[in-house]
Enzyme design. Structure first.
Site, mmCIF file in Angstrom:
data_model
loop_
_atom_site.group_PDB
_atom_site.id
_atom_site.type_symbol
_atom_site.label_atom_id
_atom_site.label_comp_id
_atom_site.label_asym_id
_atom_site.label_seq_id
_atom_site.Cartn_x
_atom_site.Cartn_y
_atom_site.Cartn_z
ATOM 1 N N SER A 46 11.444 -8.732 107.711
ATOM 2 C CA SER A 46 10.382 -9.083 106.778
ATOM 3 C C SER A 46 10.764 -10.378 106.093
ATOM 4 O O SER A 46 11.939 -10.761 106.082
ATOM 5 C CB SER A 46 10.230 -7.971 105.725
ATOM 6 O OG SER A 46 9.405 -8.371 104.653
ATOM 7 N N TYR A 91 13.452 -2.466 98.506
ATOM 8 C CA TYR A 91 12.990 -2.889 99.828
ATOM 9 C C TYR A 91 13.672 -4.168 100.278
ATOM 10 O O TYR A 91 14.123 -4.266 101.428
ATOM 11 C CB TYR A 91 11.470 -3.075 99.801
ATOM 12 C CG TYR A 91 10.883 -3.450 101.133
ATOM 13 C CD1 TYR A 91 10.995 -2.593 102.229
ATOM 14 C CD2 TYR A 91 10.212 -4.659 101.303
ATOM 15 C CE1 TYR A 91 10.454 -2.936 103.463
ATOM 16 C CE2 TYR A 91 9.670 -5.003 102.525
ATOM 17 C CZ TYR A 91 9.789 -4.137 103.606
ATOM 18 O OH TYR A 91 9.262 -4.496 104.827
#
Length: 245
Positions: free
Chosen positions: A132, A145
């Site tokens: 990501s 995250y």
């Protein structure tokens, strides 16, 4: 299973994983799809003449059984993972953090370790890990995250050196905002919160990311696309996006 080269895609029951399975099948791979939601897996597998196998990357025994059931593997797409919560560090939920590290980091470790002998045996292996833009920089309220994605990325990038000289390529895909079930999972099914993430801009689609993955997977064997970052035109970083209205 088939005389086509075998690609394994984790988290393949929806979103980027399902789109990637379709794109790789179109590119000539036999795709083994792994995820927990077997009914969805089987629907996609039937559509692309692939193989659906139940897989929970957070469960060691499930991962081992999945690996055992895959006779050969030339391409592994580590796509399973996700986010939970959007709280500041001061209010972080340990259980959410534990799940994120288990799903994104340990899950990638399990699948990579388990399939590495088969990737080597293929003579032309390739590991593609979907991290990501959260693996590139922090953003407020996202420490759990971003921490998990940084750790997953370090696992993948370290392999680039450890496997140097072997017939295995490594590609990291770093997507920005993609409209899938990602935000729905993060906000525990709250559709309004999930929809607000993409309000006022056009995000990437799962197919956009899958197209890039298939492109990387079909380059000549001597070409290694180490890292690919893709975001919507309206997004400049993990914390900067332009919204209309």
């Amino acid at each position: 299973m088939t005389d086509r080269p075998t690609a394994v895609v984790t988290g393949a029951s929806s979103g980027i994983g399902a789109a990637t399975a379709r794109a790789l099948a179109e590119a000539g791979f036999h795709v083994v799809l792994g995820a927990r939601r077997v009914d969805r897996l089987e629907a996609v597998a039937k559509e692309i003449d692939g193989t659906a196998l139940r897989l929970d990357v957070t469960d060691k025994e499930s991962a081992a059984a999945f690996v055992e059931a895959v006779p050969a593997c030339r391409l592994l797409v580590n796509n399973a993972g996700g986010a939970k919560g959007l709280e500041p560090v001061a209010e972080a939920d340990e259980d959410d953090w534990r799940w994120m590290f288990e799903a994104n980091v340990i899950g990638t470790l399990r699948m990579t370790q388990g399939l590495l002998p088969k990737l080597r045996a293929s003579g032309d292996g390739h590991i593609i890990t979907v991290t990501s833009i959260a693996a590139l920089a922090p953003y407020d309220n996202g420490a759990g995250y971003t921490g998990a994605k940084h750790a997953q990325a370090m696992l993948h990038r370290t392999l680039r050196g450890e496997l140097l000289g072997e017939p295995i390529r490594l590609t990291e895909i770093c997507p920005g905002m993609v409209e899938t079930e990602f935000s729905l999972v993060r906000f525990e099914g709250d559709r309004e919160k999930a929809d607000n993430v993409y309000r006022g801009l056009q995000p990437l689609t799962a197919e956009d990311v899958a197209d890039v993955i298939a492109f990387a997977a079909t380059r000549p064997s001597h070409v290694n696309l180490d890292q690919i970052t893709l975001m919507p035109r309206a997004q400049a970083s993990a914390s900067r996006a332009h919204r209309e209205g």
